[in-house]
Design a protein around this motif. Structure first.
Motif, mmCIF file in Angstrom:
data_model
loop_
_atom_site.group_PDB
_atom_site.id
_atom_site.type_symbol
_atom_site.label_atom_id
_atom_site.label_comp_id
_atom_site.label_asym_id
_atom_site.label_seq_id
_atom_site.Cartn_x
_atom_site.Cartn_y
_atom_site.Cartn_z
ATOM 1 N N VAL A 192 -6.975 13.899 7.471
ATOM 2 C CA VAL A 192 -7.511 12.767 6.707
ATOM 3 C C VAL A 192 -6.370 11.856 6.267
ATOM 4 C CG1 VAL A 192 -8.805 12.091 4.649
ATOM 5 C CG2 VAL A 192 -9.438 14.170 5.885
ATOM 6 N N VAL A 193 -6.523 10.551 6.517
ATOM 7 C CA VAL A 193 -5.526 9.558 6.123
ATOM 8 C C VAL A 193 -6.182 8.594 5.143
ATOM 9 C CG1 VAL A 193 -4.016 7.710 6.907
ATOM 10 C CG2 VAL A 193 -4.360 9.719 8.342
ATOM 11 N N HIS A 194 -5.528 8.381 3.988
ATOM 12 C CA HIS A 194 -6.010 7.427 2.987
ATOM 13 C C HIS A 194 -5.043 6.260 2.908
ATOM 14 C CE1 HIS A 194 -9.061 10.101 1.304
ATOM 15 N NE2 HIS A 194 -8.184 11.065 1.492
ATOM 16 N N PHE A 195 -5.567 5.053 2.940
ATOM 17 C CA PHE A 195 -4.803 3.824 2.786
ATOM 18 C C PHE A 195 -5.132 3.313 1.385
ATOM 19 C CE2 PHE A 195 -4.703 -0.827 3.248
ATOM 20 C CZ PHE A 195 -3.440 -1.004 3.777
ATOM 21 N N VAL A 196 -4.173 3.415 0.448
ATOM 22 C CA VAL A 196 -4.413 3.054 -0.950
ATOM 23 C C VAL A 196 -3.689 1.745 -1.255
ATOM 24 C CG1 VAL A 196 -4.223 3.800 -3.349
ATOM 25 C CG2 VAL A 196 -4.542 5.507 -1.539
ATOM 26 N N ALA A 197 -4.457 0.682 -1.486
ATOM 27 C CA ALA A 197 -3.880 -0.634 -1.769
ATOM 28 C C ALA A 197 -3.478 -0.716 -3.235
ATOM 29 C CB ALA A 197 -4.890 -1.727 -1.446
ATOM 30 N N HIS A 198 -2.230 -1.146 -3.473
ATOM 31 C CA HIS A 198 -1.735 -1.305 -4.836
ATOM 32 C C HIS A 198 -1.717 -2.771 -5.254
ATOM 33 C CE1 HIS A 198 -0.501 2.844 -5.440
ATOM 34 N NE2 HIS A 198 -0.119 2.841 -4.174
ATOM 35 N N GLY A 212 6.476 0.348 8.975
ATOM 36 C CA GLY A 212 5.739 0.481 10.210
ATOM 37 C C GLY A 212 5.427 1.924 10.555
ATOM 38 N N GLU A 213 5.099 2.679 9.536
ATOM 39 C CA GLU A 213 4.891 4.101 9.688
ATOM 40 C C GLU A 213 3.629 4.396 10.497
ATOM 41 O OE1 GLU A 213 4.039 7.488 6.488
ATOM 42 O OE2 GLU A 213 5.585 6.077 5.916
ATOM 43 N N PRO A 214 3.726 5.144 11.579
ATOM 44 C CA PRO A 214 2.532 5.506 12.334
ATOM 45 C C PRO A 214 1.735 6.562 11.578
ATOM 46 C CG PRO A 214 4.418 6.596 13.290
ATOM 47 C CD PRO A 214 4.926 5.710 12.183
ATOM 48 N N ASP A 216 0.799 -1.213 0.000
ATOM 49 C CA ASP A 216 0.000 0.000 0.000
ATOM 50 C C ASP A 216 0.833 1.265 0.000
ATOM 51 O OD1 ASP A 216 1.130 -0.233 2.498
ATOM 52 O OD2 ASP A 216 -0.589 0.574 3.534
ATOM 53 N N ARG A 217 0.101 2.332 0.025
ATOM 54 C CA ARG A 217 0.684 3.658 0.175
ATOM 55 C C ARG A 217 -0.259 4.435 1.092
ATOM 56 N NH1 ARG A 217 3.241 6.471 -4.482
ATOM 57 N NH2 ARG A 217 4.859 7.228 -3.145
ATOM 58 N N ILE A 218 0.312 5.144 2.040
ATOM 59 C CA ILE A 218 -0.487 5.970 2.936
ATOM 60 C C ILE A 218 -0.393 7.408 2.459
ATOM 61 C CG2 ILE A 218 -0.747 6.828 5.291
ATOM 62 C CD1 ILE A 218 0.364 4.152 6.259
ATOM 63 N N GLN A 219 -1.548 8.013 2.266
ATOM 64 C CA GLN A 219 -1.602 9.406 1.848
ATOM 65 C C GLN A 219 -2.277 10.209 2.953
ATOM 66 O OE1 GLN A 219 -3.820 9.277 -1.805
ATOM 67 N NE2 GLN A 219 -2.051 8.662 -3.012
ATOM 68 N N ARG A 220 -1.703 11.357 3.263
ATOM 69 C CA ARG A 220 -2.265 12.220 4.305
ATOM 70 C C ARG A 220 -2.575 13.593 3.729
ATOM 71 N NH1 ARG A 220 2.419 10.199 6.684
ATOM 72 N NH2 ARG A 220 1.983 8.577 8.188
ATOM 73 N N GLU A 221 -3.689 14.117 4.161
ATOM 74 C CA GLU A 221 -4.036 15.493 3.810
ATOM 75 C C GLU A 221 -4.723 16.085 5.036
ATOM 76 O OE1 GLU A 221 -6.740 17.941 0.642
ATOM 77 O OE2 GLU A 221 -5.784 16.092 -0.018
#
Length: 57
Positions: free
Chosen positions: A22-28, A54-56, A14-19
């Motif tokens: 708001v946190v988005h967990f985007v599965a690749h 292991g990014e918080p 995945d990739r974690i996107q923050r704005e």
């Protein structure tokens, strides 16, 4: 989508996107590990776990 609905255990790359707050967990990539999950208690060696950052969030 079938993996998400039917897997008892899966690996998600995945990739974690923050704005702001708001946190988005985007599965690749998804991988179904249901067959390995069924044998976890029967294995003689430790179950291999993938190591990520292991990014918080």
């Amino acid at each position: 989508m079938r993996i998400v609905l039917s897997a008892r255990m899966m690996v998600v790359k995945d990739r974690i996107q923050r704005e702001g707050e708001v946190v988005h967990f985007v599965a690749h990539q998804l991988k179904d590990l249901t067959k390995k999950f069924a044998t976890v208690g029967e294995q003689e060696t430790a179950f291999p776990l993938p190591h990520g950052r292991g990014e918080p969030f």
